[in-house]
Design a protein around this motif. Structure first.
Motif, PDB file in Angstrom:
ATOM      1  N   ARG A 159      -2.884  54.134 -14.948  1.00  0.00           N
ATOM      2  CA  ARG A 159      -3.916  54.989 -14.355  1.00  0.00           C
ATOM      3  C   ARG A 159      -4.110  54.700 -12.873  1.00  0.00           C
ATOM      4  N   ILE A 160      -3.460  53.659 -12.413  1.00  0.00           N
ATOM      5  CA  ILE A 160      -3.748  53.186 -11.066  1.00  0.00           C
ATOM      6  C   ILE A 160      -2.494  53.221 -10.207  1.00  0.00           C
ATOM      7  N   LEU A 161      -2.681  53.566  -8.961  1.00  0.00           N
ATOM      8  CA  LEU A 161      -1.556  53.671  -8.050  1.00  0.00           C
ATOM      9  C   LEU A 161      -1.056  52.292  -7.655  1.00  0.00           C
ATOM     10  N   ARG A 162       0.258  52.170  -7.612  1.00  0.00           N
ATOM     11  CA  ARG A 162       0.833  50.886  -7.220  1.00  0.00           C
ATOM     12  C   ARG A 162       1.677  51.009  -5.968  1.00  0.00           C
ATOM     13  N   GLU A 163       1.855  52.241  -5.487  1.00  0.00           N
ATOM     14  CA  GLU A 163       2.618  52.445  -4.264  1.00  0.00           C
ATOM     15  C   GLU A 163       1.920  53.516  -3.442  1.00  0.00           C
ATOM     16  N   GLY A 164       2.073  53.437  -2.161  1.00  0.00           N
ATOM     17  CA  GLY A 164       1.472  54.449  -1.314  1.00  0.00           C
ATOM     18  C   GLY A 164       1.867  54.222   0.127  1.00  0.00           C
ATOM     19  N   TYR A 165       1.277  55.007   1.001  1.00  0.00           N
ATOM     20  CA  TYR A 165       1.535  54.855   2.432  1.00  0.00           C
ATOM     21  C   TYR A 165       0.470  53.934   3.013  1.00  0.00           C
ATOM     22  N   ALA A 166       0.924  52.982   3.808  1.00  0.00           N
ATOM     23  CA  ALA A 166      -0.017  52.014   4.364  1.00  0.00           C
ATOM     24  C   ALA A 166       0.250  51.808   5.846  1.00  0.00           C
ATOM     25  N   THR A 167      -0.800  51.437   6.545  1.00  0.00           N
ATOM     26  CA  THR A 167      -0.659  51.051   7.942  1.00  0.00           C
ATOM     27  C   THR A 167       0.029  49.686   7.991  1.00  0.00           C
ATOM     28  N   PRO A 168       0.596  49.311   9.149  1.00  0.00           N
ATOM     29  CA  PRO A 168       1.345  48.046   9.209  1.00  0.00           C
ATOM     30  C   PRO A 168       0.529  46.834   8.769  1.00  0.00           C
ATOM     31  N   ASP A 169      -0.743  46.835   9.016  1.00  0.00           N
ATOM     32  CA  ASP A 169      -1.570  45.704   8.591  1.00  0.00           C
ATOM     33  C   ASP A 169      -2.049  45.849   7.142  1.00  0.00           C
ATOM     34  N   GLU A 170      -1.649  46.933   6.488  1.00  0.00           N
ATOM     35  CA  GLU A 170      -2.044  47.233   5.104  1.00  0.00           C
ATOM     36  C   GLU A 170      -3.559  47.319   4.940  1.00  0.00           C
ATOM     37  N   TYR A 171      -4.193  47.674   6.016  1.00  0.00           N
ATOM     38  CA  TYR A 171      -5.644  47.795   5.939  1.00  0.00           C
ATOM     39  C   TYR A 171      -6.049  49.161   5.405  1.00  0.00           C
ATOM     40  N   HIS A 172      -5.268  50.172   5.769  1.00  0.00           N
ATOM     41  CA  HIS A 172      -5.555  51.525   5.307  1.00  0.00           C
ATOM     42  C   HIS A 172      -4.428  52.009   4.410  1.00  0.00           C
ATOM     43  N   TRP A 173      -4.806  52.605   3.290  1.00  0.00           N
ATOM     44  CA  TRP A 173      -3.844  53.135   2.328  1.00  0.00           C
ATOM     45  C   TRP A 173      -4.087  54.622   2.131  1.00  0.00           C
ATOM     46  N   VAL A 174      -2.988  55.362   1.936  1.00  0.00           N
ATOM     47  CA  VAL A 174      -3.073  56.800   1.701  1.00  0.00           C
ATOM     48  C   VAL A 174      -2.178  57.114   0.507  1.00  0.00           C
ATOM     49  N   CYS A 175      -2.714  57.799  -0.485  1.00  0.00           N
ATOM     50  CA  CYS A 175      -1.895  58.141  -1.644  1.00  0.00           C
ATOM     51  C   CYS A 175      -0.948  59.279  -1.292  1.00  0.00           C
ATOM     52  N   LYS A 176       0.040  59.491  -2.139  1.00  0.00           N
ATOM     53  CA  LYS A 176       1.072  60.474  -1.835  1.00  0.00           C
ATOM     54  C   LYS A 176       0.487  61.881  -1.697  1.00  0.00           C
TER      55      LYS A 176
END
Ligand SMILES: [Zn+2]
Length: 86
Positions: free
Chosen positions: A53-70
């Motif tokens: 039910r939970i996302l394990r991959e996505g788009y992230a900023t280089p510092d992995e501070y911000h995540w964006v789903c597909k």
């Protein structure tokens, strides 16, 4: 699809416009004090553990501070002019 006055849009343009994003697997931050993050737009949850039910991959900023789903990436990529790196 992005809609006019999309509910997912708040002030992300202030910090994600033109951001560099890369597709990556979510992992726990070394020494991190929390175990998940949310998509910056729709608040879908990212976690490192196995859970369908939970996302394990996505788009992230280089510092992995911000995540964006597909889904949100596809809906907002033109508006935000993201640069995607491998
Ligand atoms: Zn999303």
């Amino acid at each position: 699809m992005r809609e006019k006055n999309d509910w997912r849009l708040t002030n992300q343009l202030a910090y994600l416009k033109g951001a560099v994003l890369s597709w990556r697997r979510y992992s726990l931050r070394p020494g991190g004090s929390w175990e998940h993050d949310h998509c910056a737009f729709c608040w879908a949850k990212f976690r490192a553990e196995e859970d369908p039910r939970i996302l394990r991959e996505g788009y992230a900023t280089p510092d992995e501070y911000h995540w964006v789903c597909k889904t949100c990436f596809e809906d907002f990529k033109e508006l935000f002019e993201w640069k995607v790196v491998a």
